[in-house]
Each structure stands twice: as C-alpha cells, then as structure tokens.
Design a protein around this motif. Sequence first.
Motif, PDB file in Angstrom:
ATOM      1  N   ASN A   1       0.832  -1.198   0.000  1.00 18.49           N
ATOM      2  CA  ASN A   1       0.000   0.000   0.000  1.00 18.49           C
ATOM      3  C   ASN A   1       0.869   1.251   0.000  1.00 18.49           C
ATOM      4  O   ASN A   1       2.078   1.191   0.266  1.00 18.49           O
ATOM      5  N   LYS A   2       0.271   2.400  -0.300  1.00 17.41           N
ATOM      6  CA  LYS A   2       1.044   3.648  -0.455  1.00 17.41           C
ATOM      7  C   LYS A   2       1.660   4.122   0.854  1.00 17.41           C
ATOM      8  O   LYS A   2       2.669   4.823   0.837  1.00 17.41           O
ATOM      9  N   ASP A   3       1.095   3.731   1.990  1.00 13.52           N
ATOM     10  CA  ASP A   3       1.664   4.110   3.285  1.00 13.52           C
ATOM     11  C   ASP A   3       2.793   3.178   3.713  1.00 13.52           C
ATOM     12  O   ASP A   3       3.437   3.406   4.736  1.00 13.52           O
ATOM     13  N   ILE A   4       3.016   2.152   2.952  1.00 16.83           N
ATOM     14  CA  ILE A   4       4.047   1.132   3.190  1.00 16.83           C
ATOM     15  C   ILE A   4       3.924   0.550   4.603  1.00 16.83           C
ATOM     16  O   ILE A   4       4.886   0.443   5.349  1.00 16.83           O
ATOM     17  N   ASN A   5       2.693   0.174   4.938  1.00 21.05           N
ATOM     18  CA  ASN A   5       2.475  -0.506   6.207  1.00 21.05           C
ATOM     19  C   ASN A   5       1.650  -1.787   6.046  1.00 21.05           C
ATOM     20  O   ASN A   5       1.355  -2.453   7.022  1.00 21.05           O
ATOM     21  N   GLU A   6       1.309  -2.095   4.793  1.00 24.02           N
ATOM     22  CA  GLU A   6       0.636  -3.349   4.485  1.00 24.02           C
ATOM     23  C   GLU A   6       1.161  -3.886   3.167  1.00 24.02           C
ATOM     24  O   GLU A   6       1.480  -3.114   2.260  1.00 24.02           O
ATOM     25  N   MET A   7       1.210  -5.201   3.077  1.00 24.13           N
ATOM     26  CA  MET A   7       1.632  -5.834   1.834  1.00 24.13           C
ATOM     27  C   MET A   7       0.956  -7.188   1.690  1.00 24.13           C
ATOM     28  O   MET A   7       0.470  -7.756   2.659  1.00 24.13           O
ATOM     29  N   ARG A   8       0.944  -7.657   0.469  1.00 21.99           N
ATOM     30  CA  ARG A   8       0.493  -9.005   0.155  1.00 21.99           C
ATOM     31  C   ARG A   8       1.559  -9.616  -0.752  1.00 21.99           C
ATOM     32  O   ARG A   8       2.299  -8.890  -1.413  1.00 21.99           O
ATOM     33  N   PHE A   9       1.632 -10.929  -0.777  1.00 25.16           N
ATOM     34  CA  PHE A   9       2.654 -11.582  -1.590  1.00 25.16           C
ATOM     35  C   PHE A   9       2.184 -12.938  -2.078  1.00 25.16           C
ATOM     36  O   PHE A   9       1.295 -13.553  -1.496  1.00 25.16           O
ATOM     37  N   GLU A  10       2.804 -13.370  -3.169  1.00 23.12           N
ATOM     38  CA  GLU A  10       2.683 -14.739  -3.671  1.00 23.12           C
ATOM     39  C   GLU A  10       4.076 -15.207  -4.032  1.00 23.12           C
ATOM     40  O   GLU A  10       4.873 -14.428  -4.568  1.00 23.12           O
ATOM     41  N   THR A  11       4.356 -16.452  -3.755  1.00 25.64           N
ATOM     42  CA  THR A  11       5.676 -16.997  -4.062  1.00 25.64           C
ATOM     43  C   THR A  11       5.572 -18.324  -4.787  1.00 25.64           C
ATOM     44  O   THR A  11       4.587 -19.046  -4.662  1.00 25.64           O
ATOM     45  N   GLN A  12       6.605 -18.595  -5.543  1.00 22.78           N
ATOM     46  CA  GLN A  12       6.919 -19.932  -6.021  1.00 22.78           C
ATOM     47  C   GLN A  12       8.340 -20.119  -5.542  1.00 22.78           C
ATOM     48  O   GLN A  12       9.295 -19.722  -6.235  1.00 22.78           O
ATOM     49  N   SER A  13       8.459 -20.650  -4.331  1.00 16.91           N
ATOM     50  CA  SER A  13       9.764 -20.578  -3.675  1.00 16.91           C
ATOM     51  C   SER A  13       9.931 -21.634  -2.605  1.00 16.91           C
ATOM     52  O   SER A  13       9.007 -22.371  -2.276  1.00 16.91           O
ATOM     53  N   CYS A  14      11.102 -21.602  -2.033  1.00 19.89           N
ATOM     54  CA  CYS A  14      11.423 -22.467  -0.902  1.00 19.89           C
ATOM     55  C   CYS A  14      10.796 -21.901   0.375  1.00 19.89           C
ATOM     56  O   CYS A  14      10.290 -20.786   0.417  1.00 19.89           O
ATOM     57  N   ILE A  15      10.892 -22.681   1.403  1.00 23.99           N
ATOM     58  CA  ILE A  15      10.308 -22.321   2.693  1.00 23.99           C
ATOM     59  C   ILE A  15      11.003 -21.100   3.312  1.00 23.99           C
ATOM     60  O   ILE A  15      10.382 -20.332   4.051  1.00 23.99           O
ATOM     61  N   PHE A  16      12.281 -20.875   3.008  1.00 23.37           N
ATOM     62  CA  PHE A  16      12.994 -19.723   3.557  1.00 23.37           C
ATOM     63  C   PHE A  16      12.438 -18.411   2.997  1.00 23.37           C
ATOM     64  O   PHE A  16      12.263 -17.442   3.733  1.00 23.37           O
ATOM     65  N   THR A  17      12.175 -18.375   1.702  1.00 26.72           N
ATOM     66  CA  THR A  17      11.589 -17.174   1.100  1.00 26.72           C
ATOM     67  C   THR A  17      10.192 -16.940   1.659  1.00 26.72           C
ATOM     68  O   THR A  17       9.823 -15.816   1.981  1.00 26.72           O
ATOM     69  N   GLN A  18       9.422 -17.995   1.782  1.00 25.14           N
ATOM     70  CA  GLN A  18       8.065 -17.866   2.315  1.00 25.14           C
ATOM     71  C   GLN A  18       8.083 -17.362   3.755  1.00 25.14           C
ATOM     72  O   GLN A  18       7.291 -16.489   4.124  1.00 25.14           O
ATOM     73  N   ALA A  19       8.974 -17.895   4.561  1.00 24.47           N
ATOM     74  CA  ALA A  19       9.076 -17.464   5.958  1.00 24.47           C
ATOM     75  C   ALA A  19       9.510 -16.002   6.039  1.00 24.47           C
ATOM     76  O   ALA A  19       8.951 -15.217   6.816  1.00 24.47           O
TER      77      ALA A  19
END
Length: 130
Positions: A42-60
């Motif tokens: 978000n524009k206030d840089i206090n919320e985010m969402r994500f999607e990954t195709q990755s290992c558990i370290f990136t997800q964590a």
Amino acid sequence: MNEKKIIQIAANTESFGLENKFPLKAKSKNKVCGDEIAVEVNKDINEMRFETQSCIFTQASAAILANHLAKMHKLGLEKVLDAIKKKLNGETGDLPIQIKDLDFLTHKDHKTRKECIALPFNAVIKAIHD
C-alpha cells in the motif's frame, strides 16, 4: 536447522495471495535458485500481500516482512536487509529490530539461504522505488 520452526513461520499465510488492491507492485526472482515472489504494497508502506513460487525460507521471510512491514520501513528496509545479510555471514552485531522469528531465520546456520531470505525485501524495495 530446525525445519519445523521455519515451516511454522512460513505457515502464517495472512498476507499470502495478491488481491490487486495496493498500488506499489514488483516481482523478483532469485538468480541462484529460481525462487520467485510477487508483492503488492500500500502507499503508506504498512501493508503488503505476496505470492511466491519458492522455498520455505523465502516464504518465511515474506511472512515476517508482511507482519512487521511498518516497523521495518520506519527503520529503513535497506538498513534492515543489510543487517540481515551481515548476520547471515556471521558478522557481529544485532538486527535493528527485535523479532524472534527473524532472529531465528537469520542465524548463521542459514547462510547458504541468504538470497532466499533477502528476496522478499528486495521485491518490496523494488516496489517502493519503481
């Protein structure tokens, strides 16, 4: 390595899934292993969402960043990322923010996963600056 603990951190999926509701967006790919992440912030840089195709370290790492984005942004994401990389390399010094899960994830035993752990930070920094 305590795989159960890393899985537990990554299992926090509250911010998982892009909803196209935030204006700052970026995708990043780890050139070492191929992990991919897409973020929206978000524009206030206090919320985010994500999607990954990755290992558990990136997800964590992404889950931790999503849960503490506002605090980390105030400290400076680049500063936090730099401290994370130094800690993973075994250099002395504390992280600029005290988060138990981040402290665990950035233990020097996880040094070989440095780029995986950094990937969500790189993506959010790219989203902010692009």
